[in-house]
Design a protein around this motif. Structure first.
Motif, PDB file in Angstrom:
ATOM      1  N   MET A 273      10.752  11.590  62.830  1.00 37.04           N
ATOM      2  CA  MET A 273      10.582  12.657  61.728  1.00 37.04           C
ATOM      3  C   MET A 273      11.295  11.485  60.098  1.00 37.04           C
ATOM      4  N   GLU A 274      10.084  12.218  59.143  1.00 34.66           N
ATOM      5  CA  GLU A 274      10.712  11.452  58.165  1.00 34.66           C
ATOM      6  C   GLU A 274      10.995  12.548  57.085  1.00 34.66           C
ATOM      7  N   ALA A 275      11.641  11.743  56.187  1.00 37.49           N
ATOM      8  CA  ALA A 275      12.639  12.801  55.946  1.00 37.49           C
ATOM      9  C   ALA A 275      11.133  13.884  54.459  1.00 37.49           C
ATOM     10  N   ALA A 276      10.389  12.625  53.830  1.00 42.09           N
ATOM     11  CA  ALA A 276       9.628  13.953  53.239  1.00 42.09           C
ATOM     12  C   ALA A 276       9.003  15.073  54.102  1.00 42.09           C
ATOM     13  N   GLU A 277       8.655  15.276  55.644  1.00 43.74           N
ATOM     14  CA  GLU A 277       8.514  15.921  56.139  1.00 43.74           C
ATOM     15  C   GLU A 277       8.590  16.978  56.504  1.00 43.74           C
ATOM     16  N   ILE A 278       8.159  18.105  56.298  1.00 44.22           N
ATOM     17  CA  ILE A 278       8.329  19.682  56.613  1.00 44.22           C
ATOM     18  C   ILE A 278       7.750  20.573  57.646  1.00 44.22           C
ATOM     19  N   PRO A 279       8.910  20.435  58.580  1.00 42.81           N
ATOM     20  CA  PRO A 279       9.011  21.406  60.152  1.00 42.81           C
ATOM     21  C   PRO A 279       8.684  22.907  59.574  1.00 42.81           C
ATOM     22  N   SER A 280       8.063  23.167  60.536  1.00 38.44           N
ATOM     23  CA  SER A 280       8.288  24.935  60.534  1.00 38.44           C
ATOM     24  C   SER A 280       7.118  25.418  61.210  1.00 38.44           C
ATOM     25  N   LEU A 281       7.911  26.710  61.800  1.00 38.48           N
ATOM     26  CA  LEU A 281       7.680  27.555  63.688  1.00 38.48           C
ATOM     27  C   LEU A 281       6.472  27.709  63.515  1.00 38.48           C
TER      28      LEU A 281
ATOM     29  N   GLY B 189      21.106  22.918  68.563  1.00 43.33           N
ATOM     30  CA  GLY B 189      19.778  23.339  68.489  1.00 43.33           C
ATOM     31  C   GLY B 189      20.072  24.951  67.515  1.00 43.33           C
ATOM     32  N   HIS B 190      20.546  25.612  67.376  1.00 42.94           N
ATOM     33  CA  HIS B 190      19.960  27.079  66.468  1.00 42.94           C
ATOM     34  C   HIS B 190      20.233  26.938  65.326  1.00 42.94           C
ATOM     35  N   ALA B 191      22.039  25.979  64.607  1.00 38.72           N
ATOM     36  CA  ALA B 191      21.312  25.308  63.475  1.00 38.72           C
ATOM     37  C   ALA B 191      20.827  24.723  62.860  1.00 38.72           C
ATOM     38  N   ILE B 192      20.503  24.101  63.532  1.00 41.06           N
ATOM     39  CA  ILE B 192      18.907  23.033  63.019  1.00 41.06           C
ATOM     40  C   ILE B 192      17.863  23.872  62.812  1.00 41.06           C
ATOM     41  N   LEU B 193      17.941  24.561  64.040  1.00 40.32           N
ATOM     42  CA  LEU B 193      16.168  26.208  63.689  1.00 40.32           C
ATOM     43  C   LEU B 193      16.644  26.941  62.827  1.00 40.32           C
ATOM     44  N   SER B 194      17.363  27.249  62.512  1.00 39.07           N
ATOM     45  CA  SER B 194      17.997  27.995  62.070  1.00 39.07           C
ATOM     46  C   SER B 194      17.800  27.574  59.727  1.00 39.07           C
ATOM     47  N   GLU B 195      17.918  26.639  59.820  1.00 37.09           N
ATOM     48  CA  GLU B 195      17.221  26.008  58.520  1.00 37.09           C
ATOM     49  C   GLU B 195      16.043  26.041  58.134  1.00 37.09           C
ATOM     50  N   VAL B 196      15.018  25.967  59.240  1.00 38.27           N
ATOM     51  CA  VAL B 196      13.353  25.281  59.368  1.00 38.27           C
ATOM     52  C   VAL B 196      12.963  26.506  58.575  1.00 38.27           C
ATOM     53  N   ASP B 197      12.559  26.845  57.823  1.00 42.86           N
ATOM     54  CA  ASP B 197      12.026  27.316  57.381  1.00 42.86           C
ATOM     55  C   ASP B 197      10.292  26.949  56.257  1.00 42.86           C
ATOM     56  N   GLY B 198      10.059  26.373  56.945  1.00 42.75           N
ATOM     57  CA  GLY B 198       8.509  25.052  56.367  1.00 42.75           C
ATOM     58  C   GLY B 198       8.238  24.977  55.009  1.00 42.75           C
ATOM     59  N   ALA B 199       9.034  25.602  54.155  1.00 43.54           N
ATOM     60  CA  ALA B 199       9.288  25.476  53.029  1.00 43.54           C
ATOM     61  C   ALA B 199       9.997  24.228  52.433  1.00 43.54           C
ATOM     62  N   ARG B 200      11.271  24.042  53.144  1.00 42.72           N
ATOM     63  CA  ARG B 200      11.904  22.936  52.935  1.00 42.72           C
ATOM     64  C   ARG B 200      11.809  21.670  53.838  1.00 42.72           C
ATOM     65  N   SER B 201      11.904  20.861  52.815  1.00 43.07           N
ATOM     66  CA  SER B 201      11.705  19.174  53.923  1.00 43.07           C
ATOM     67  C   SER B 201      12.959  18.217  54.327  1.00 43.07           C
ATOM     68  N   PHE B 202      12.191  17.769  55.695  1.00 45.24           N
ATOM     69  CA  PHE B 202      13.133  17.175  57.015  1.00 45.24           C
ATOM     70  C   PHE B 202      14.208  16.866  55.991  1.00 45.24           C
ATOM     71  N   GLY B 203      14.159  15.940  55.312  1.00 47.37           N
ATOM     72  CA  GLY B 203      15.302  15.899  54.039  1.00 47.37           C
ATOM     73  C   GLY B 203      16.055  16.664  53.414  1.00 47.37           C
ATOM     74  N   GLU B 204      15.681  17.629  53.384  1.00 53.08           N
ATOM     75  CA  GLU B 204      16.824  18.841  52.744  1.00 53.08           C
ATOM     76  C   GLU B 204      17.117  19.662  53.927  1.00 53.08           C
ATOM     77  N   ILE B 205      16.525  19.868  54.918  1.00 51.59           N
ATOM     78  CA  ILE B 205      17.043  20.596  55.750  1.00 51.59           C
ATOM     79  C   ILE B 205      18.352  19.052  56.443  1.00 51.59           C
ATOM     80  N   THR B 206      18.362  18.373  56.333  1.00 51.59           N
ATOM     81  CA  THR B 206      19.957  17.512  56.957  1.00 51.59           C
ATOM     82  C   THR B 206      20.698  16.975  55.626  1.00 51.59           C
ATOM     83  N   ARG B 207      20.497  17.472  54.772  1.00 52.07           N
ATOM     84  CA  ARG B 207      21.486  17.540  53.389  1.00 52.07           C
ATOM     85  C   ARG B 207      22.076  19.001  53.860  1.00 52.07           C
TER      86      ARG B 207
END
Length: 91
Positions: free
Chosen positions: A1-9, A39-57
């Motif tokens: 997964m690239e830093a600029a990609e935006i994950p969403s459920l 896993g819960h901590a990671i998915l709790s940050e996935v909001d469909g708006a922030r990029s993968f880089g922002e989530i990992t930061r």
């Protein structure tokens, strides 16, 4: 997964606290994945708006851990969910 990609459920997939098992699960139509704390901590940050880089930061700051290590671990986890269609990713 690239830093600029935006994950969403995707539609129909959601985080849910299973009171019977006293644990977090990722629910999808006719499927469920039991989540550990990471896993819960990671998915709790996935909001469909922030990029993968922002989530990992954000995770790096919250858990005082190196961002590159969190990115590597999170990418593996999210890629596995993506391959099972529990996660969408926008470029």
């Amino acid at each position: 997964m690239e830093a600029a990609e935006i994950p969403s459920l995707p539609r129909g997939v959601r985080l849910h606290f299973d009171k019977v098992r006293e644990t977090w699960v990722l629910l999808a139509p006719e499927r469920a994945v039991t989540l550990d704390q990471i896993g819960h901590a990671i998915l709790s940050e996935v909001d469909g708006a922030r990029s993968f880089g922002e989530i990992t930061r954000a995770l790096s700051e919250a858990y005082n851990a190196p961002q590159d290590q969190i990115a590597a671990d999170s990418a593996s986890f999210l890629d596995a969910l993506r391959s099972r269609r529990f996660l969408d990713v926008d470029a």
